[in-house]
Design a protein around this motif. Structure first.
Motif, PDB file in Angstrom:
ATOM      1  N   GLY A   1       0.808  -1.202   0.000  1.00 38.70           N
ATOM      2  CA  GLY A   1       0.000   0.000   0.000  1.00 38.70           C
ATOM      3  C   GLY A   1       0.842   1.253   0.000  1.00 38.70           C
ATOM      4  N   ALA A   2       0.194   2.395  -0.014  1.00 40.71           N
ATOM      5  CA  ALA A   2       0.900   3.680  -0.034  1.00 40.71           C
ATOM      6  C   ALA A   2       1.671   3.893   1.260  1.00 40.71           C
ATOM      7  N   ASN A   3       2.914   4.339   1.107  1.00 43.87           N
ATOM      8  CA  ASN A   3       3.765   4.747   2.230  1.00 43.87           C
ATOM      9  C   ASN A   3       4.107   3.629   3.205  1.00 43.87           C
ATOM     10  N   VAL A   4       4.046   2.382   2.768  1.00 44.61           N
ATOM     11  CA  VAL A   4       4.470   1.269   3.619  1.00 44.61           C
ATOM     12  C   VAL A   4       5.985   1.089   3.462  1.00 44.61           C
ATOM     13  N   PRO A   5       6.771   1.296   4.509  1.00 41.25           N
ATOM     14  CA  PRO A   5       8.228   1.124   4.385  1.00 41.25           C
ATOM     15  C   PRO A   5       8.572  -0.335   4.065  1.00 41.25           C
ATOM     16  N   HIS A   6       9.565  -0.523   3.212  1.00 42.43           N
ATOM     17  CA  HIS A   6       9.907  -1.877   2.795  1.00 42.43           C
ATOM     18  C   HIS A   6      11.306  -1.941   2.224  1.00 42.43           C
ATOM     19  N   LEU A   7      11.822  -3.162   2.136  1.00 44.49           N
ATOM     20  CA  LEU A   7      13.081  -3.409   1.422  1.00 44.49           C
ATOM     21  C   LEU A   7      13.182  -4.891   1.101  1.00 44.49           C
TER      22      LEU A   7
ATOM     23  N   ALA B   1      -4.156  -3.356   1.809  1.00 48.65           N
ATOM     24  CA  ALA B   1      -2.776  -3.250   1.319  1.00 48.65           C
ATOM     25  C   ALA B   1      -1.897  -2.384   2.209  1.00 48.65           C
ATOM     26  N   GLN B   2      -2.489  -1.666   3.151  1.00 48.91           N
ATOM     27  CA  GLN B   2      -1.682  -0.825   4.033  1.00 48.91           C
ATOM     28  C   GLN B   2      -0.772  -1.656   4.934  1.00 48.91           C
ATOM     29  N   TYR B   3      -1.036  -2.965   5.036  1.00 48.81           N
ATOM     30  CA  TYR B   3      -0.182  -3.855   5.805  1.00 48.81           C
ATOM     31  C   TYR B   3       0.773  -4.651   4.921  1.00 48.81           C
ATOM     32  N   GLY B   4       0.659  -4.487   3.601  1.00 48.81           N
ATOM     33  CA  GLY B   4       1.414  -5.323   2.687  1.00 48.81           C
ATOM     34  C   GLY B   4       0.710  -6.671   2.565  1.00 48.81           C
TER      35      GLY B   4
END
Length: 289
Positions: free
Chosen positions: A66-72, A120-123
């Protein structure tokens, strides 16, 4: 490893972006962006971090963010070796929530889409037939005109919105960090952990990386990630152990030590708590599958 706020500039008149990546390893920095993201890891293995969720990834996985969910996504250490000949590849779609117009998602017919964007805000990890259908449609984008791709994205979102094969990643209590300094501090913690997890990491060492004393560090980390640093480190180490267990026939005692554990019973206890299986059961279950 400073976290990045990234904004995509789509080419020409396109309302969304399609990006193919082929490189020696994945090491996209801890970052976030206002666009939604669908990423298919076509080839590569390593560790994926989405919000407060850490997990090993393998070739073939499909993730919706989702929007603005930090990830790598960070490749396994073997990919960083100078003699490594393996390449990693991924195919990603980036799009804004209102890519089809602000009124589109407010239509009665698009309620399933609004619900999908909320989840989707949680991935979301996409599995099963849904994953296969979306990967096929992403492949069909190649060489097609913009209208074909736009309709293809609409179809992908329709499939996702109606699917039951979506698994949330970040915990329900997770909140997106909005402070730049806060995100940078977390990025340093993650980077140090991924680099040194096979070694002994003391609270004093990790706290020093972000200029905190151990007590303040523990309080800070749990308030942001909603788990203790010890729990997070165990998840990273057990994730590594899972990959080693299924990729070869190393003795389990050696897997234990290569994953950063000095005590075998400690390793077994953590492994079962996180995976629900013992290391032996996990290897057998994977081989049977």
């Amino acid at each position: 490893m400073k976290p990045l706020y990234h904004r995509f500039n789509f080419e020409g008149s396109s309302s969304f972006g399609l990006r193919q990546v082929v490189e020696p390893y994945f090491y996209n920095r801890w970052h976030y962006h206002p666009e939604f993201e669908i990423t298919w890891v076509q080839k590569g293995t390593g560790t994926r971090l989405v919000g407060d969720h850490v997990e090993a990834f393998e070739s073939g996985e499909l993730i919706l963010l989702g929007a603005n969910v930090p990830h790598l996504w960070r490749s396994d250490e073997a990919y960083f070796h100078p003699d490594n000949a393996e390449l990693c590849s991924s195919l990603s779609i980036h799009f804004a929530e209102d890519f089809a117009g602000k009124e589109f998602t407010q239509l009665p017919e698009t309620k399933p889409l609004r619900d999908l964007f909320q989840k989707a805000q949680y991935g979301l990890k996409v599995t099963g037939v849904t994953k296969e259908q979306i990967q096929q449609r992403m492949l069909e984008f190649t060489g097609q005109d913009d209208l074909y791709r736009l309709l293809g994205l609409m179809d992908i979102l329709r499939i996702l919105a109606l699917s039951k094969e979506l698994t949330p990643l970040a915990s329900v209590g997770y909140t997106v960090p909005v402070d730049g300094n806060d995100t940078e501090r977390l990025a340093k913690i993650y980077h140090y952990t991924f680099t040194h997890f096979a070694q002994k990491i003391t609270l004093e060492e990790i706290a020093e990386e972000v200029a905190l004393n151990p007590h303040s560090f523990c309080r800070y980390f749990k308030s942001r990630v909603r788990k203790t640093y010890t729990q997070f480190l165990s998840e990273v180490r057990i994730g590594q152990a899972c990959k080693v267990l299924i990729s070869g026939d190393l003795p389990i005692a050696q897997v234990c030590y290569e994953s950063g554990y000095a005590n075998f019973s400690h390793f077994n206890r953590h492994f079962k708590r996180i995976t629900g299986l013992t290391p032996v059961e996990y290897r057998r279950a994977y081989q049977k599958e």
